[in-house]
Motif scaffolding. Structure first.
Motif, PDB file in Angstrom:
ATOM      1  N   ILE A  16     149.683 -80.725  39.706  1.00 19.65           N
ATOM      2  CA  ILE A  16     148.576 -80.917  40.652  1.00 19.65           C
ATOM      3  C   ILE A  16     148.210 -82.384  40.887  1.00 19.65           C
ATOM      4  N   GLY A  17     148.850 -83.305  40.152  1.00 15.44           N
ATOM      5  CA  GLY A  17     148.629 -84.726  40.425  1.00 15.44           C
ATOM      6  C   GLY A  17     147.544 -85.385  39.618  1.00 15.44           C
ATOM      7  N   HIS A  18     146.839 -84.658  38.768  1.00 17.24           N
ATOM      8  CA  HIS A  18     145.834 -85.252  37.876  1.00 17.24           C
ATOM      9  C   HIS A  18     145.643 -84.315  36.691  1.00 17.24           C
ATOM     10  N   SER A  19     144.838 -84.721  35.728  1.00 20.21           N
ATOM     11  CA  SER A  19     144.667 -83.941  34.501  1.00 20.21           C
ATOM     12  C   SER A  19     143.317 -83.233  34.414  1.00 20.21           C
ATOM     13  N   LEU A  20     142.559 -83.207  35.528  1.00 21.83           N
ATOM     14  CA  LEU A  20     141.230 -82.606  35.515  1.00 21.83           C
ATOM     15  C   LEU A  20     141.284 -81.109  35.830  1.00 21.83           C
TER      16      LEU A  20
ATOM     17  N   VAL B 271     147.622 -70.943  32.665  1.00 19.55           N
ATOM     18  CA  VAL B 271     146.508 -71.862  32.442  1.00 19.55           C
ATOM     19  C   VAL B 271     145.278 -71.071  31.992  1.00 19.55           C
ATOM     20  N   ASP B 272     144.347 -71.770  31.375  1.00 14.83           N
ATOM     21  CA  ASP B 272     143.133 -71.135  30.864  1.00 14.83           C
ATOM     22  C   ASP B 272     142.028 -71.145  31.914  1.00 14.83           C
ATOM     23  N   ILE B 273     141.167 -70.139  31.827  1.00 18.13           N
ATOM     24  CA  ILE B 273     139.962 -70.089  32.652  1.00 18.13           C
ATOM     25  C   ILE B 273     138.807 -70.665  31.837  1.00 18.13           C
ATOM     26  N   LEU B 274     138.104 -71.623  32.412  1.00 15.06           N
ATOM     27  CA  LEU B 274     136.956 -72.248  31.757  1.00 15.06           C
ATOM     28  C   LEU B 274     135.676 -71.771  32.433  1.00 15.06           C
ATOM     29  N   THR B 275     134.729 -71.301  31.655  1.00 15.16           N
ATOM     30  CA  THR B 275     133.418 -70.917  32.182  1.00 15.16           C
ATOM     31  C   THR B 275     132.338 -71.586  31.348  1.00 15.16           C
ATOM     32  N   GLY B 276     131.133 -71.661  31.899  1.00 18.29           N
ATOM     33  CA  GLY B 276     130.026 -72.263  31.190  1.00 18.29           C
ATOM     34  C   GLY B 276     129.450 -71.329  30.134  1.00 18.29           C
ATOM     35  N   PRO B 277     128.421 -71.760  29.442  1.00 23.42           N
ATOM     36  CA  PRO B 277     127.821 -70.958  28.368  1.00 23.42           C
ATOM     37  C   PRO B 277     127.236 -69.636  28.859  1.00 23.42           C
TER      38      PRO B 277
ATOM     39  N   SER C 171     146.222 -77.748  28.540  1.00 17.68           N
ATOM     40  CA  SER C 171     146.648 -78.987  27.888  1.00 17.68           C
ATOM     41  C   SER C 171     148.141 -79.244  28.084  1.00 17.68           C
ATOM     42  N   ASP C 172     148.838 -78.315  28.707  1.00 15.06           N
ATOM     43  CA  ASP C 172     150.262 -78.485  28.976  1.00 15.06           C
ATOM     44  C   ASP C 172     150.466 -79.715  29.864  1.00 15.06           C
ATOM     45  N   SER C 173     151.412 -80.586  29.476  1.00 13.69           N
ATOM     46  CA  SER C 173     151.642 -81.817  30.237  1.00 13.69           C
ATOM     47  C   SER C 173     152.127 -81.551  31.661  1.00 13.69           C
TER      48      SER C 173
END
Length: 263
Positions: free
Chosen positions: A250-254, A163-169, A242-244
């Motif tokens: 985890i039970g949700h897409s967030l 999975v990808d790591i998301l960080t802010g600006p 974005s992998d289905s």
């Protein structure tokens, strides 16, 4: 890897392995060793075609070899000998193949599977200590790991969902944690248990370390899996893909929080 002349001890190792795995009897040892040594010497140009085969008398090891060490001895011999004329149809090649197959038949099936480490494929037995502890081209039979109690322990190969790591600006606030060093991770366990088979896609690596999920306060959070006893806090980074299989896992897409900050 450059080709070099193998020490007599390496030939002794192969011959002893052949006796151990019942490919030959003790009274065939000298002839077998001479055949292997001659093919090797001719392959590397140490022995010209018009010269007589080398003298050879086997040294018998006082112990049995580890099966993985035998496979290392065979791999080295073949690599150092395969360039010569006639190798493809030589008795040495066929004997080496038989020795390798005999060792492989005695290994657990899991040891013969393919694994990936840092993006490179290996056979599992090539990652075991006995392989690493066998020099590439031995110079003494004492350098060969012994059979020990005969048990071959196969390490658990962890796989999980990348999975990808998301960080802010402003980037990561992890104080040197994962999100400051890499852009992805691999989820390998949930609440201390391996992820389901459908999510076992990739092994962790230096560029995508392992993380585990814990369910806390009604949601999942992720923490570094290799430091289970260390305390981590939120760093402002999140995980998502974005992998289905993400929502199935985890039970949700967030996105979910990554706790990778320590102080």
């Amino acid at each position: 890897m450059s080709v070099f002349r193998l020490d007599k001890a390496h030939i002794d190792g192969l011959v002893n392995a052949g006796i151990q795995l019942s490919l030959i009897e003790v009274d065939e040892a000298n002839d077998t060793g001479r055949m292997l040594l001659e093919q090797h010497y001719r392959s590397i140009g140490f022995l010209r075609d018009d010269e007589s085969p080398p003298r050879y008398a086997v040294t018998i090891a006082p112990f049995l070899f580890h099966l993985v060490a035998i496979l290392n001895l065979v791999a080295c011999y073949e690599y150092q000998t395969c360039e010569g004329r006639g190798w493809g149809t030589s008795p040495a090649r066929e004997w080496s193949r038989r020795l390798r197959d005999a060792a492989l038949r005695r290994l657990p099936e899991a040891a013969t599977q393919v694994t990936r480490i840092a993006g490179i494929e290996y056979l599992v037995y090539q990652t075991l200590p006995a392989w690493e502890n066998t020099p590439w081209g031995i110079t003494s039979l004492d350098e060969v790991p012994d059979i020990g109690d005969g048990e071959i322990v196969i390490p658990v190969i962890r796989r999980g969902l990348p999975v990808d790591i998301l960080t802010g600006p402003s980037g990561s606030f992890s104080n040197g944690g994962l999100s400051s060093r890499v852009r992805s991770v691999v989820i390998v366990e949930i609440e201390g248990e391996p992820v389901p088979e459908f999510a076992c896609i990739r092994e962790p690596s230096d560029d995508a370390p392992a993380v585990s999920l814990r369910f806390e306060y009604g949601r999942y959070v992720a923490r570094p899996a290799d430091e289970p006893d260390r305390w981590f806090m939120a760093s402002g980074a999140f995980l998502h893909t974005s992998d289905s299989r993400w929502s199935e896992l985890i039970g949700h897409s967030l996105p979910i929080p990554l706790h990778d900050r320590t102080e």
